[in-house]
Design a protein around this motif. Sequence first.
Motif, PDB file in Angstrom:
ATOM      1  N   ASN A  52      46.469  29.369  41.996  1.00 36.65           N
ATOM      2  CA  ASN A  52      45.323  29.771  41.176  1.00 36.65           C
ATOM      3  C   ASN A  52      45.548  31.118  40.492  1.00 36.65           C
ATOM      4  O   ASN A  52      44.998  31.372  39.422  1.00 36.65           O
ATOM      5  CB  ASN A  52      44.040  29.753  42.003  1.00 36.65           C
ATOM      6  N   MET A  53      46.351  31.965  41.094  1.00 35.28           N
ATOM      7  CA  MET A  53      46.762  33.196  40.405  1.00 35.28           C
ATOM      8  C   MET A  53      47.624  32.833  39.192  1.00 35.28           C
ATOM      9  O   MET A  53      47.501  33.420  38.124  1.00 35.28           O
ATOM     10  CB  MET A  53      47.536  34.098  41.358  1.00 35.28           C
TER      11      MET A  53
ATOM     12  N   ALA B 214      41.130  34.380  43.107  1.00 32.24           N
ATOM     13  CA  ALA B 214      42.579  34.258  42.918  1.00 32.24           C
ATOM     14  C   ALA B 214      42.907  34.193  41.432  1.00 32.24           C
ATOM     15  O   ALA B 214      43.854  34.838  40.962  1.00 32.24           O
ATOM     16  CB  ALA B 214      43.110  33.016  43.642  1.00 32.24           C
TER      17      ALA B 214
ATOM     18  N   TYR C 162      47.378  30.059  37.557  1.00 34.28           N
ATOM     19  CA  TYR C 162      46.419  29.525  36.572  1.00 34.28           C
ATOM     20  C   TYR C 162      45.811  30.659  35.753  1.00 34.28           C
ATOM     21  O   TYR C 162      45.803  30.619  34.524  1.00 34.28           O
ATOM     22  CB  TYR C 162      45.331  28.755  37.329  1.00 34.28           C
ATOM     23  N   GLY C 163      45.319  31.676  36.453  1.00 33.21           N
ATOM     24  CA  GLY C 163      44.668  32.794  35.763  1.00 33.21           C
ATOM     25  C   GLY C 163      45.614  33.516  34.826  1.00 33.21           C
ATOM     26  O   GLY C 163      45.300  33.756  33.657  1.00 33.21           O
TER      27      GLY C 163
ATOM     28  N   GLN D 223      37.686  31.925  31.747  1.00 37.83           N
ATOM     29  CA  GLN D 223      38.449  30.880  32.416  1.00 37.83           C
ATOM     30  C   GLN D 223      37.535  30.222  33.441  1.00 37.83           C
ATOM     31  O   GLN D 223      36.753  30.907  34.099  1.00 37.83           O
ATOM     32  CB  GLN D 223      39.683  31.459  33.135  1.00 37.83           C
TER      33      GLN D 223
ATOM     34  N   VAL E 204      47.330  27.964  48.038  1.00 35.76           N
ATOM     35  CA  VAL E 204      46.147  27.667  47.232  1.00 35.76           C
ATOM     36  C   VAL E 204      45.851  28.845  46.312  1.00 35.76           C
ATOM     37  O   VAL E 204      45.611  28.694  45.110  1.00 35.76           O
ATOM     38  CB  VAL E 204      44.931  27.377  48.152  1.00 35.76           C
ATOM     39  N   ALA E 205      45.894  30.042  46.882  1.00 36.75           N
ATOM     40  CA  ALA E 205      45.623  31.230  46.067  1.00 36.75           C
ATOM     41  C   ALA E 205      46.734  31.453  45.053  1.00 36.75           C
ATOM     42  O   ALA E 205      46.466  31.765  43.893  1.00 36.75           O
ATOM     43  CB  ALA E 205      45.461  32.450  46.964  1.00 36.75           C
TER      44      ALA E 205
END
Lengths: 265, 364, 74
Positions: free
Chosen positions: B64-65, A83, B67-68, A74, B60-61
Amino acid sequence: MEVKDIIKPENLVYEKPKLLTENTMHYCPGCTHGVVHRIVAEVIEDLNIQERTIGVSPVGCSVFAYNYIDIDWQEAAHGRAPAVATGISRVNPDKVVFTYQGDGDLASIGAAEIMHACNRGEDIVVIFINNAIYGMTGGQMAPTTLLGQVTATTPCGRDAERNGYPLKITELIAQLPGTSYVTRQSAHTPASVRKCKKAIKKAFQNALDKKGTSFVEVVSTCNSGWRINPVDANVWMEENMFPYYPVGDMKDAERDSKEAHLKKN
Amino acid sequence: MGELRLMKGNEVIAEAAIRCGCDGYFGYPITPQSEVMETLMAREPWDETGMVVLQAESEVASINMVYGAAGTGKKVMTSSSSPGISLMAEGISYIAGAELPCLIVNVQRGGPGLGTIQPSQADYFQSTKGGGHGDYKLIVLAPASVQEMNDFVDLGFELAFKYRNPAMILTDGAIGQMMEKVELGDYKPRMTAGEVESKTGSWATTGKTSDRDYNVITSLYLESSKMEESNRRLQEKYIQMEAEEVRYETFQCEDADYVLVAFGSSARICQKSVELARAKGLKVGLLRPITLFPFPKKPIAELAKKVKGFMAVEMNAGQMVEDVQLAVGCAKSLATVTYFGRMGGIIPTPGEVVEAIEQKLIEA
Amino acid sequence: MAKVVGAVVVDTEECKGCGLCVVACPQQVLGQNKQVNSRGYHFSFMENPEACIGCSNCAIVCPDTCITVYRVRV
């Protein structure tokens, strides 16, 4: 013995790891990224975890890391790789997740994300390439740029009064109870590459064993950004980077029994 | 009939997430939506369904978590309120660009800036026109009741996976905080590893096996031709959404001379306003967009052929009214389009709306 | 005592001519070719092939993984 008689499959002692793709790396000649990519590929191959490993590439020169190692990847937003890795790892506890980040990505824009991922003790591996400069954008000052170092945004050298001090983020990371293994390596000589591989292998093994975050800094060169040739860049790194960023293990929770109680679970 | 409960809108989001088989929630506290994560933490779904709940260090985190986790084909979500959604804008743009399915809940509060914690609809533009950088759209669902807060969690995930696109529930502090009767859905099991693989294995990072090429989640296309190709693919999805996913509701529009257009909380107010106006002998109806993107352009254009005027009623300075104007303009209709709203966290009263109908539509 | 001899094969098209292998070689086997490859790099080659002991140091420091190493006891 003729060279053609030596070059035979039965005499092979070193070849490109199978996990590295056929893509030609986009890095400049002599760039440390190539060596560290290869080490990561070798470690994944050695541990036989290709199907379990997910890499997270950053923004910076290694943004295209996903073109070079034959695993699922990714690509994260700038600084957010820890994150993203947290998200992947939390909902896929059977996977081995690693981030691959540069100094601008990890220690500047992503300082919050790396601190908190390490503090939570996410079972991930962090590979941190510290070459004291922003490579991809053209050699600007990084958080780890040395005092006096000339960059595109510090043309007269980094000045502490104006720009603050080079950030020893790995030393800060080592303070966090969530980390199990924190080390600083280099990859510029045959011996240091072998050591670096050992460190990265240990980090991946820790992730497999759910021991919390393992963090491997690799002090690296950016000969293009530093405006030196690759061979001299290694010498410059030894003379200037190593005194400020000394290589060696900072924390090994297993080894340091006094820290063992800080391990997760 | 499902289980009936009296619950807060925010609590229902949490309950619905657990019941619809959500794999993970990543969030950060912000008023007026903190009950979402609080409810999840109290429910401890990790023991019940295996759902992960994590309090991140920032919005923000958390995005993105998402997203992952979404990049591995899992059903994941976050929630926040206006300033937090602004912080997430970067991540949402990446999620849209990388074509990942996920659910984002925005329990709006007044802005700009730190604003107020009172309800607002001022994030309409941000939600429906993209919000972050680049050409992208979210599927935006606007619930007007606690029941719809429940229903749209499952629907949001369904649409997100159908289009590999982030879906947003755009609600506000009023619906998030208010308690109403709700019929909860039945429990759906989380997707098994096999289901994730068969549903998302062609693109998700589920682990590279020998029978396929490795998958990459990225929104990076340095070559312009590839970037344009990606943009075209996104635009095709949005066109398909506009063709297939428009949802709206009408109330007494059949004989209406004037139509109110309102979503979420303000649509509830307008329903009362229609009754008050009708009692005064004014033929007023209401169209409530349920999907804000795709926006119900066609039904508004159809109405524009027979009504005298529209009034968008919004808890902002007039944002959706622009989409109403476009829809009416497309119908080449001469119907008046106007706006009435309150800002700063103030909810208009039904009486105020009727007065505005009289002044802005009828007398004008 | 058995003698060890080695040889390396440089993928000349992949080589970017950084020269790191040249300084890593303990036997001064490698040099940079006066010729260039299709991308304009002075690729590495075995200047003194008879000195090679197949230690792999060159391959280990090569950022582009373009060196394959062979070694045999004679």
